[in-house]
Scaffold this active site. Structure first.
Site, PDB file in Angstrom:
ATOM      1  N   GLY A   1       3.734  -3.955   9.721  1.00 32.97           N
ATOM      2  CA  GLY A   1       3.831  -4.204   8.622  1.00 32.97           C
ATOM      3  C   GLY A   1       5.680  -4.481   9.104  1.00 32.97           C
ATOM      4  O   GLY A   1       7.087  -3.896   9.967  1.00 32.97           O
ATOM      5  N   CYS A   2       6.016  -5.892   7.804  1.00 34.35           N
ATOM      6  CA  CYS A   2       7.331  -6.599   8.475  1.00 34.35           C
ATOM      7  C   CYS A   2       8.554  -5.568   7.684  1.00 34.35           C
ATOM      8  O   CYS A   2       9.178  -5.507   8.457  1.00 34.35           O
ATOM      9  CB  CYS A   2       7.199  -7.573   7.491  1.00 34.35           C
ATOM     10  SG  CYS A   2       6.469  -8.100   5.973  1.00 34.35           S
ATOM     11  N   TYR A   3       8.025  -4.464   6.280  1.00 34.94           N
ATOM     12  CA  TYR A   3       9.423  -3.874   6.453  1.00 34.94           C
ATOM     13  C   TYR A   3       9.318  -2.788   6.911  1.00 34.94           C
ATOM     14  O   TYR A   3      10.520  -2.299   7.665  1.00 34.94           O
ATOM     15  CB  TYR A   3       8.568  -3.355   4.836  1.00 34.94           C
ATOM     16  CG  TYR A   3       8.517  -4.622   3.615  1.00 34.94           C
ATOM     17  CD1 TYR A   3      10.141  -4.904   3.201  1.00 34.94           C
ATOM     18  CD2 TYR A   3       7.710  -4.229   3.111  1.00 34.94           C
ATOM     19  CE1 TYR A   3      10.541  -5.888   2.185  1.00 34.94           C
ATOM     20  CE2 TYR A   3       8.220  -5.213   1.808  1.00 34.94           C
ATOM     21  CZ  TYR A   3       9.374  -5.925   1.309  1.00 34.94           C
ATOM     22  OH  TYR A   3       9.341  -6.552   0.314  1.00 34.94           O
TER      23      TYR A   3
ATOM     24  N   SER B   1      11.595  -3.952  10.463  1.00 31.96           N
ATOM     25  CA  SER B   1      12.914  -3.860   9.838  1.00 31.96           C
ATOM     26  C   SER B   1      13.187  -2.430   9.614  1.00 31.96           C
ATOM     27  O   SER B   1      14.605  -2.037   9.881  1.00 31.96           O
ATOM     28  CB  SER B   1      13.144  -4.447   8.639  1.00 31.96           C
ATOM     29  OG  SER B   1      13.255  -3.861   6.997  1.00 31.96           O
TER      30      SER B   1
END
Lengths: 345, 345, 345, 345
Positions: free
Chosen positions: D148-150, D153
């Protein structure tokens, strides 16, 4: 590999050139200069420029640079460019000048809106770099006056129709809208975030200096003194430009003829796209690309033609067209380094 | 205190009405209705609406509501409005209708672009609520067809010049740009954040339904069949609208005469402001206000007139003008509740 | 009518003061001063400021102005303010200072982050204008140090919980995000449209000068040396600020207790709103208003408390709170001139 | 040339994959599928996708497609993906799944937040595609659960520090901010232009489904049950994500050690860049790229560590990392097709 230099690499057109040249398969970026940031690393000015950690912004000293480059892109302010062009040509360096200094055929027009021209002789040798129109001349020149962004968005749709006498050269109205990057990276109240955001306004109504540039070219192609009405507006977005153009058809022209003329001029050109009937361009669809998208609405009852053209002001309106010119000069396919795929986001 | 109701209070024009009516010294908001959110508290839909913690979105039942209100603002979709207007008038309730249902004098024009009109008789009694032009009629009516946003921005600058025969009714070109709130709160791909943001595009070129609304009014005032060229565009901002209008002066008109005509029409009007020579409107300067700012550029050589007008589409283009109409109907000073100070941010 | 003056009226906080004071029923704006635009009409600087066509930006000469005003709002840069405050007080003018010059109890803290303080004596008389906390002191003072925007958004949620010992004063983390107007109207690369648009970044990590302002107040209320971790970020929007605050509950506190404490502090305060469980603030819901919305998430398993508070940095974070302070000083109801209805658009 | 297919090509991650795969020197895009637009040309959905005028959005029929492709990128909603993965693997097609269906090691965690998992066996074979951490496993697998993107990061900065025991696995706070494209192309009120523009808000506080994904991976690497505090926020911009992370150092760690650990993990990785002391990432600096930029602030007095990491949610947070995974699987240099130069505009 062709060795390229960029003068004024830390402005918005300059940094776009850095990107395009770096992604170009036939070019090597050998020199970047910057007046504001000389001595600094390019990545200190633009941290996102990966791979340029060792590229120092040099002083613009032609003698020093001349050995390192085959072509120079000048992304300098008007007037500054013409100080360097003669020297560059003397060193057999091809020049793509993004300023207005070599865009005009007639020095008097230039001098009326900018300042005294110090290289009038070269003005005659220079070629106006509107690639789709002046391709043959571009291939033979060493000095390009790269077109302004507004002129590019207006001349591409108008020249074919005027030249083929499908529209009147009277009463041409160009309502143009540009993103904020068109105003450059220099600070001003108009480009302060809080002033431009959530606003929209016309500016320089009746006296924008791109008007004479457009008129000179239209007059040449229409063979009639042409005087457009041009109103630029500032859009609250970073990149992109859209011109809505209102003209009158003549000689019982119909939509089919207009589309045929466009097809004959641009059918084989990679970067001008005539949209299907009912379709109109959007800035999101050209952002980041070298495309000029053109949509047409023809009113058969009145003969009124509405044309909307969209470009990215930093690409087809500046750095992209500059690279396209370079491709033509050096004999590469016109789309080399410019035909990447881009999404609308 | 006048008791007001708002039908369709949870759309963007509706909620703007809630705000303006709440801040109005002579009005009390007695009823809000909403189809999508009936039974919910207004603050559940718009948490920012402080003081409405107990305001429930009611059903639009005229019988029930009729005792509670003196005036009804209808912020409903076209066609729905006309179902309720006859009943409201029968209950002696003044009606300000923000839909297109009562904007037209000629039912045939309405029916050609919308649908069958079921209250043609009332169409004759209704008054087009462009306050600065129809003030006297508005004061005497019980039914207002509140103008569209694009028509407001175009008619205010054009009617005086056409009526006084300073400009030609031929070749009128209106290049209009609207913020996204003009498209309402209903979901659509065009108003999805990622699609509208950082983009700009013309839409409904040659067939926007505000065109006949504008043409009907211009034809009445110019006494000549008038057919404007109108192209709306979508701006990447929330509120505001700017129209750039290109017309030709006739009868040797000069700029002074244009300014004098404007002064005679609008010199004493609180919400139309003619800007000084060289000044042009910006959306930021009218955002949140009921003002229409108008800038003029006159080319004495060609007789070409460029006019730019800016309004807030939700205020002067919808809810604000509705309140202004209400003020006129009830005999309040026209600016009551609308003359607050606003900053450009 | 109280006669008010604004020094520094052409900055973003200044112009917001012009708006709020003009819309205030008990205030008359008698004087505006501006260093950058002295001698100009306010409407030349901000064309949207209708009704100020005759308001000239004056020089800041206390002797001249003293007769015209009862209260002075100073929207000046730090250090400049303290040059004028003694004189203003000598003329019996109440002073609301929006700079940092009179926010600190301890001059050493001020001097460590700003510069030498030239009115230390007055520092002792001044009251920190966080209205909901210092109401009684504010009512009796003549000199307000109006709180910074970040401190307002952080102190309002934290002071009650710290004072009532529901949370630990250790490990307080404040992740704050501000719109660009917080940086003022002065030009800078960071606030150039093209640099701030479509970006987001932390700045001054570990050394923002609002940190000591927050720590001084928290230390006073918690009676323990408090040292928050504070990271401000720049949002790509014009107005508004949101702080997400992470704290640990102590003493077996539960959510009910937290809500009760908030209710006892703010239940009767017009401008602090504690949102229902599951609701969180959004900048759109406070934009243009004097509200501070606070949302709470309590994790019963871990005792972790997440608080989000939102304000408009120019209103509750600057001009609105300044007017609220003025209301308290002059004995008006706190919400006078500030309780207008606002929509989220 | 590797032949690639994209399922769900008309979503935002899908169209980004089209772009990256088309610009990739070793890939040929052979198949695109779309449920919403099946039978339509890709250019009818996205007019900017030049060169795809003949690409028809196909039905997702594995039998039909299996002969045309070597690798399939699944940009489908959760739950839909797992219906197709077994079949694809049976046909010896490598699978990069961008949904959450194959991201978890423990099916119970997946089922608690999503739904019943119908391919638990494959869950064990799948590799979590966080390239810089799982490179060796990725090279050997046929099935990637693309992060996932979160999580991307957050995990990239945290895993090295936790694994090397420089920070505590308690009290990890992740304050994350995402652009609107993270919510996809489906319509919703939260992503309506007028609602997201000029606003900012936390959402799903305490219950975002990326939290268990992050915790599972952190627990594995820290070898301690890890439970982060995670608050996502919605930024008013299209692309990009920034996480500000607050952790406590342990074992007398100093800044040098933190930087050394990062260097040992990422010094030779092309897409993770640790910024110099005092520098922090900005979304503009990673937008359009596959980079994760990480800035660090270490407070030697308190041991507090502040880390900010920025990625483009559609590239390193989705399509770019998917291509990077594909590069590893097929033995291409990891940066192939991803190391283009990008500007911040």
């Amino acid at each position: 590999m062709i060795k390229a230099g960029i003068a004024g690499a830390t402005g918005y057109a300059g940094i776009e050139l850095v990107k395009l040249i770096s992604n170009h398969p036939e070019l090597r970026l050998s020199v970047v200069t910057s007046n504001s940031y000389r001595g600094k690393f390019l990545t200190d000015v633009f941290p996102s420029m990966r791979g340029f950690e060792n590229s120092v912004c040099e002083d613009l000293n032609i003698k020093v640079l001349s050995k390192k480059i085959d072509v120079m892109f000048l992304a300098l302010p008007h007037k500054i460019s013409m100080q360097y062009v003669p020297q560059l040509l003397d060193h057999n360096i091809k020049v793509i000048d993004l300023s207005a200094d070599f865009r005009f055929s007639d020095p008097e027009i230039y001098e009326a809106i900018y300042q005294k021209h110090t290289s009038k002789r070269l003005l005659k040798e220079s070629v106006y770099g509107l690639c789709e129109i002046y391709e043959e001349k571009i291939k033979k020149t060493s000095l390009i006056g790269n077109p302004g962004c507004y002129p590019t968005s207006i001349l591409l749709p108008l020249i074919p129709l005027l030249k083929e006498k499908l529209i009147s050269s009277d009463s041409i109205i160009c309502d143009s809208k540009s993103g904020v990057s068109g105003a450059g990276r220099a600070l001003s109240l108009a480009t302060h975030y809080c002033e431009a955001n959530e606003s929209f306004t016309p500016y320089k109504v009746g006296n924008h200096r791109h008007t004479p540039e457009i008129n000179e070219k239209l007059t040449i192609h229409s063979k009639q003194k042409t005087n457009i009405v041009f109103v630029p507006h500032l859009l609250p977005l970073t990149r992109g430009m859209l011109s809505t153009i209102y003209v009158k058809s003549v000689n019982n022209t119909n939509e089919e003829q207009i589309r045929e003329v466009y097809d004959s001029y641009y059918g084989d050109k990679p970067f001008v796209k005539i949209l299907k009937r009912g379709m109109f361009p959007a800035i999101s669809q050209v952002k980041g690309t070298n495309y000029c998208d053109i949509g047409i609405h023809f009113n058969a009852d009145t003969g009124q033609v509405i044309i909307a053209s969209a470009i990215d002001n930093l690409v087809k309106g500046a750095a992209g067209q500059a690279v396209q010119n370079m491709n033509l000069i050096f004999g590469f396919p016109e789309e080399t380094g410019l035909n990447f795929v881009q999404t609308p986001l």
